[in-house]
Scaffold this motif. Sequence first.
Motif, PDB file in Angstrom:
ATOM      1  N   VAL A  42      44.122  37.681  34.683  1.00  0.00           N
ATOM      2  CA  VAL A  42      42.758  37.285  34.340  1.00  0.00           C
ATOM      3  C   VAL A  42      42.800  36.037  33.467  1.00  0.00           C
ATOM      4  O   VAL A  42      43.570  35.954  32.517  1.00  0.00           O
ATOM      5  CB  VAL A  42      42.037  38.432  33.593  1.00  0.00           C
ATOM      6  N   GLY A  43      41.973  35.050  33.805  1.00  0.00           N
ATOM      7  CA  GLY A  43      41.881  33.820  33.029  1.00  0.00           C
ATOM      8  C   GLY A  43      42.864  32.751  33.434  1.00  0.00           C
ATOM      9  O   GLY A  43      42.706  31.582  33.063  1.00  0.00           O
ATOM     10  N   ALA A  44      43.904  33.098  34.194  1.00  0.00           N
ATOM     11  CA  ALA A  44      44.899  32.115  34.617  1.00  0.00           C
ATOM     12  C   ALA A  44      44.383  31.337  35.824  1.00  0.00           C
ATOM     13  O   ALA A  44      43.601  31.837  36.632  1.00  0.00           O
ATOM     14  CB  ALA A  44      46.213  32.803  34.960  1.00  0.00           C
ATOM     15  N   VAL A  45      44.833  30.067  35.924  1.00  0.00           N
ATOM     16  CA  VAL A  45      44.442  29.195  37.033  1.00  0.00           C
ATOM     17  C   VAL A  45      45.620  29.062  37.990  1.00  0.00           C
ATOM     18  O   VAL A  45      46.754  28.819  37.566  1.00  0.00           O
ATOM     19  CB  VAL A  45      44.018  27.808  36.525  1.00  0.00           C
ATOM     20  N   TYR A  46      45.346  29.237  39.281  1.00  0.00           N
ATOM     21  CA  TYR A  46      46.380  29.175  40.311  1.00  0.00           C
ATOM     22  C   TYR A  46      45.981  28.166  41.373  1.00  0.00           C
ATOM     23  O   TYR A  46      44.820  28.135  41.808  1.00  0.00           O
ATOM     24  CB  TYR A  46      46.580  30.555  40.956  1.00  0.00           C
ATOM     25  N   SER A  47      46.948  27.361  41.812  1.00  0.00           N
ATOM     26  CA  SER A  47      46.681  26.373  42.852  1.00  0.00           C
ATOM     27  C   SER A  47      46.986  26.967  44.216  1.00  0.00           C
ATOM     28  O   SER A  47      47.878  27.815  44.366  1.00  0.00           O
ATOM     29  CB  SER A  47      47.527  25.116  42.642  1.00  0.00           C
ATOM     30  N   ALA A  48      46.245  26.493  45.228  1.00  0.00           N
ATOM     31  CA  ALA A  48      46.477  26.975  46.588  1.00  0.00           C
ATOM     32  C   ALA A  48      47.882  26.649  47.082  1.00  0.00           C
ATOM     33  O   ALA A  48      48.540  27.511  47.682  1.00  0.00           O
ATOM     34  CB  ALA A  48      45.416  26.411  47.530  1.00  0.00           C
ATOM     35  N   PRO A  49      48.412  25.432  46.852  1.00  0.00           N
ATOM     36  CA  PRO A  49      49.777  25.156  47.328  1.00  0.00           C
ATOM     37  C   PRO A  49      50.833  26.072  46.695  1.00  0.00           C
ATOM     38  O   PRO A  49      51.760  26.508  47.376  1.00  0.00           O
ATOM     39  CB  PRO A  49      49.992  23.686  46.924  1.00  0.00           C
ATOM     40  N   ALA A  50      50.700  26.356  45.401  1.00  0.00           N
ATOM     41  CA  ALA A  50      51.678  27.219  44.743  1.00  0.00           C
ATOM     42  C   ALA A  50      51.612  28.637  45.295  1.00  0.00           C
ATOM     43  O   ALA A  50      52.651  29.266  45.560  1.00  0.00           O
ATOM     44  CB  ALA A  50      51.446  27.223  43.231  1.00  0.00           C
ATOM     45  N   LEU A  51      50.398  29.158  45.486  1.00  0.00           N
ATOM     46  CA  LEU A  51      50.263  30.501  46.049  1.00  0.00           C
ATOM     47  C   LEU A  51      50.756  30.537  47.490  1.00  0.00           C
ATOM     48  O   LEU A  51      51.375  31.517  47.917  1.00  0.00           O
ATOM     49  CB  LEU A  51      48.804  30.945  45.986  1.00  0.00           C
ATOM     50  N   ALA A  52      50.498  29.451  48.240  1.00  0.00           N
ATOM     51  CA  ALA A  52      50.957  29.392  49.625  1.00  0.00           C
ATOM     52  C   ALA A  52      52.476  29.469  49.694  1.00  0.00           C
ATOM     53  O   ALA A  52      53.039  30.152  50.561  1.00  0.00           O
ATOM     54  CB  ALA A  52      50.451  28.105  50.276  1.00  0.00           C
ATOM     55  N   ALA A  53      53.123  28.769  48.771  1.00  0.00           N
ATOM     56  CA  ALA A  53      54.588  28.802  48.743  1.00  0.00           C
ATOM     57  C   ALA A  53      55.095  30.205  48.436  1.00  0.00           C
ATOM     58  O   ALA A  53      56.097  30.664  49.002  1.00  0.00           O
ATOM     59  CB  ALA A  53      55.103  27.806  47.709  1.00  0.00           C
ATOM     60  N   GLU A  54      54.414  30.912  47.520  1.00  0.00           N
ATOM     61  CA  GLU A  54      54.817  32.282  47.175  1.00  0.00           C
ATOM     62  C   GLU A  54      54.676  33.216  48.376  1.00  0.00           C
ATOM     63  O   GLU A  54      55.511  34.108  48.590  1.00  0.00           O
ATOM     64  CB  GLU A  54      53.937  32.802  46.033  1.00  0.00           C
ATOM     65  N   LEU A  55      53.604  33.012  49.166  1.00  0.00           N
ATOM     66  CA  LEU A  55      53.309  33.922  50.274  1.00  0.00           C
ATOM     67  C   LEU A  55      53.946  33.480  51.588  1.00  0.00           C
ATOM     68  O   LEU A  55      53.894  34.224  52.575  1.00  0.00           O
ATOM     69  CB  LEU A  55      51.786  34.040  50.452  1.00  0.00           C
ATOM     70  N   PHE A  85      42.009  27.764  41.266  1.00  0.00           N
ATOM     71  CA  PHE A  85      41.065  28.861  41.070  1.00  0.00           C
ATOM     72  C   PHE A  85      41.493  29.703  39.877  1.00  0.00           C
ATOM     73  O   PHE A  85      42.678  29.966  39.690  1.00  0.00           O
ATOM     74  CB  PHE A  85      40.991  29.742  42.324  1.00  0.00           C
ATOM     75  N   ARG A  86      40.512  30.128  39.101  1.00  0.00           N
ATOM     76  CA  ARG A  86      40.765  30.987  37.942  1.00  0.00           C
ATOM     77  C   ARG A  86      40.342  32.412  38.281  1.00  0.00           C
ATOM     78  O   ARG A  86      39.256  32.637  38.831  1.00  0.00           O
ATOM     79  CB  ARG A  86      39.992  30.496  36.725  1.00  0.00           C
ATOM     80  N   VAL A  87      41.186  33.380  37.944  1.00  0.00           N
ATOM     81  CA  VAL A  87      40.839  34.789  38.122  1.00  0.00           C
ATOM     82  C   VAL A  87      39.798  35.164  37.069  1.00  0.00           C
ATOM     83  O   VAL A  87      40.030  35.002  35.871  1.00  0.00           O
ATOM     84  CB  VAL A  87      42.080  35.691  37.996  1.00  0.00           C
ATOM     85  N   THR A  88      38.651  35.646  37.513  1.00  0.00           N
ATOM     86  CA  THR A  88      37.546  35.908  36.599  1.00  0.00           C
ATOM     87  C   THR A  88      37.722  37.232  35.859  1.00  0.00           C
ATOM     88  O   THR A  88      38.392  38.140  36.334  1.00  0.00           O
ATOM     89  CB  THR A  88      36.203  35.934  37.349  1.00  0.00           C
ATOM     90  N   GLU A  89      37.098  37.307  34.712  1.00  0.00           N
ATOM     91  CA  GLU A  89      37.123  38.522  33.904  1.00  0.00           C
ATOM     92  C   GLU A  89      35.766  39.201  33.987  1.00  0.00           C
ATOM     93  O   GLU A  89      34.723  38.542  33.906  1.00  0.00           O
ATOM     94  CB  GLU A  89      37.447  38.198  32.453  1.00  0.00           C
ATOM     95  N   LEU A  90      35.760  40.513  34.165  1.00  0.00           N
ATOM     96  CA  LEU A  90      34.520  41.274  34.209  1.00  0.00           C
ATOM     97  C   LEU A  90      34.172  41.766  32.813  1.00  0.00           C
ATOM     98  O   LEU A  90      35.038  42.227  32.076  1.00  0.00           O
ATOM     99  CB  LEU A  90      34.657  42.472  35.149  1.00  0.00           C
ATOM    100  N   SER A  91      32.898  41.677  32.476  1.00  0.00           N
ATOM    101  CA  SER A  91      32.448  42.189  31.183  1.00  0.00           C
ATOM    102  C   SER A  91      32.230  43.694  31.266  1.00  0.00           C
ATOM    103  O   SER A  91      32.133  44.275  32.356  1.00  0.00           O
ATOM    104  CB  SER A  91      31.141  41.506  30.779  1.00  0.00           C
ATOM    105  N   GLU A  92      32.141  44.328  30.105  1.00  0.00           N
ATOM    106  CA  GLU A  92      31.827  45.762  30.079  1.00  0.00           C
ATOM    107  C   GLU A  92      30.477  46.026  30.739  1.00  0.00           C
ATOM    108  O   GLU A  92      30.294  47.027  31.433  1.00  0.00           O
ATOM    109  CB  GLU A  92      31.818  46.263  28.632  1.00  0.00           C
TER     110      GLU A  92
END
Length: 235
Positions: free
Chosen positions: A35-48, A76-83
Motif C-alpha cells: 500500500v502506498g508504493a508506486v510500481y511501473s508497468a515495465p518493472a512489473l512486466a519483467a517480474e511476470l 501506479f500507486r496501490v491505494t489505501e482503504l480508509s476505515e
Amino acid sequence: MGELRRHGPLVVQERLRDQVANALRAAMIAGELRVGAVYSAPALAAELGVSPTPVREAMLALAREGLVEPVRNKGFRVTELSERDLDEYTELRALIEVPTVGRIARTVPAEELEALRPVAREIVTAAARHDLIGYLDADRRFHLRLLALAGNERLVEAVGELRKRARLYGLTGLDRSGTLVASAEEHLELLDLLIGGDAPGAEACMRRHLGHVRSLWSTRALPAVSEPRSLPDGG
C-alpha cells in the motif's frame, strides 16, 4: 521491489490482461505489492514475464476498481482503504447477502445447496494449508455461486465488485495467528443451516461471518455487523 511469485500459470485461453490483473490482485493480497508504493508497468512486466502493454491495461482495469491510482510519468500507486470505506463495503454486503441467504434457505432445494459442499471444504483445506490465494479463490467461488441461486445476476455482479474493492490486507496476520481456519469453517456451518431450511439461522450466520471478515481488514476492535433492513423476496 521484491520478486513477485506467480500465483498459478498464465494460461493461453484467458485474455492476458485479465490474467495479469488477477496476478496483481493476488500480489496485493499476499503483501507483495505494498500500500502506498508506486510500481511501473515495465518493472512489473519483467517480474511476470510479459510485455508492458497487458500490464498497463491490467493496471488501468484495477484503477477503475479503486485498487490502484495512476501516478504521472511513474506508474501506479496501490491505494489505501480508509476505515470508513471498509465499514461501508461491509454494510452494503450485509444489506445484500444476509436477506438473500434467508431467501435461499426458504426456496432452494437441498440438493442444489449440497453441490456447494466441495467448494466449502476447499476453503477450509486452503486455510489449513496456509494457501491464502487458494483460500480467497475458493471463498469467492462459494459466495458468488451461493448468491447465484437466488436468480439475480445483477446482485451477484454487485457483490463481486464489492469483494474486489475490499482487499484483505490483514489476511496474512490472521493466518499466522491460526484463526483463519475458524473463519473458513463458518462456510460449512452456513451451508448446513441452508440445507436444513433454517432461514433465521442462516441469516445470523452470514451476519456473523461478515463481521468476522470485516475484522480481517482492521487491527481495531469492531462491533458485529448491524441488523440490515429487510428486503422483499422479489429482490
